[in-house]
Motif scaffolding. Structure first.
Motif: not given
Length: 182
Positions: A72-78, A18-19, A36-38, A12-13
């Motif tokens: 970490m968010p799910a996509l980063l783990r993947e 902060a990001n 940006d992976l998402y 949810a960029h």
């Protein structure tokens, strides 16, 4: 000159004050790629070969994400599971990322004092992310000290601006430190 790849994972960029501030502060740096992976993989189907190639093209690998339930968010783990595979990132004679720098940037919505023995989270934020030093070790990456931003949603603008300036300074320092074949 050394090049940095920011592997950015925030589902949810648009809601991340902060990001957004951190990334805006480095937007003028031509030797920095924000990945940006998402945005790239909204369907979670990661192009492993393209990701591995992208990593090889950069010297400083920044893993940047918000803290989601102490992880970490799910996509980063993947991404981590698929891209940093045996025979590429680690394994016998196959450490393709060896010698690169790794820098982890974490943003937490809660104030820093909540990440202490007496706070609601009962321990420092870094205690929840022991896997990053292990990942750096296995992949033979030079891990830099983790950069943490707390209370991003509610901090005064001056505090967010100060964090963003520190972020930029650290990134520039790591880029200068990296030995290049110039």
């Amino acid at each position: 000159m050394a090049k940095a790849l920011i592997v950015y994972a925030h589902p949810a960029h648009q809601r991340s004050r902060a990001n957004r501030a951190l990334l805006n502060r480095i937007s003028d740096l031509h030797n920095v790629t924000v990945h940006d992976l998402y945005e790239t993989y909204p369907d979670f189907f990661i192009d492993v070969e393209a990701e591995q190639k992208l990593l090889l093209e950069h010297d400083v690998i920044v893993i940047q994400h918000p803290v989601y339930w102490y992880n970490m968010p799910a996509l980063l783990r993947e991404w981590q599971d698929l891209v940093l595979e045996y025979g590429y990132a680690y394994g016998r004679k196959q450490q393709r990322l060896a010698g690169k720098q790794m820098w982890v940037v974490l943003t937490a919505g809660a104030p820093e004092h909540t990440y202490s023995e007496t706070g609601v989270n009962e321990r420092p934020l870094s205690d929840y992310f022991h896997h990053y030093p292990r990942m750096a070790n296995v992949c033979h990456l030079d891990m830099k000290p983790t950069f943490e931003v707390y209370h991003g949603r509610h901090s005064p603008d001056e505090d967010i601006d100060k964090a963003a300036e520190q972020y930029r300074s650290c990134l520039l320092k790591y880029l200068k430190e990296f030995p290049t074949d110039a």
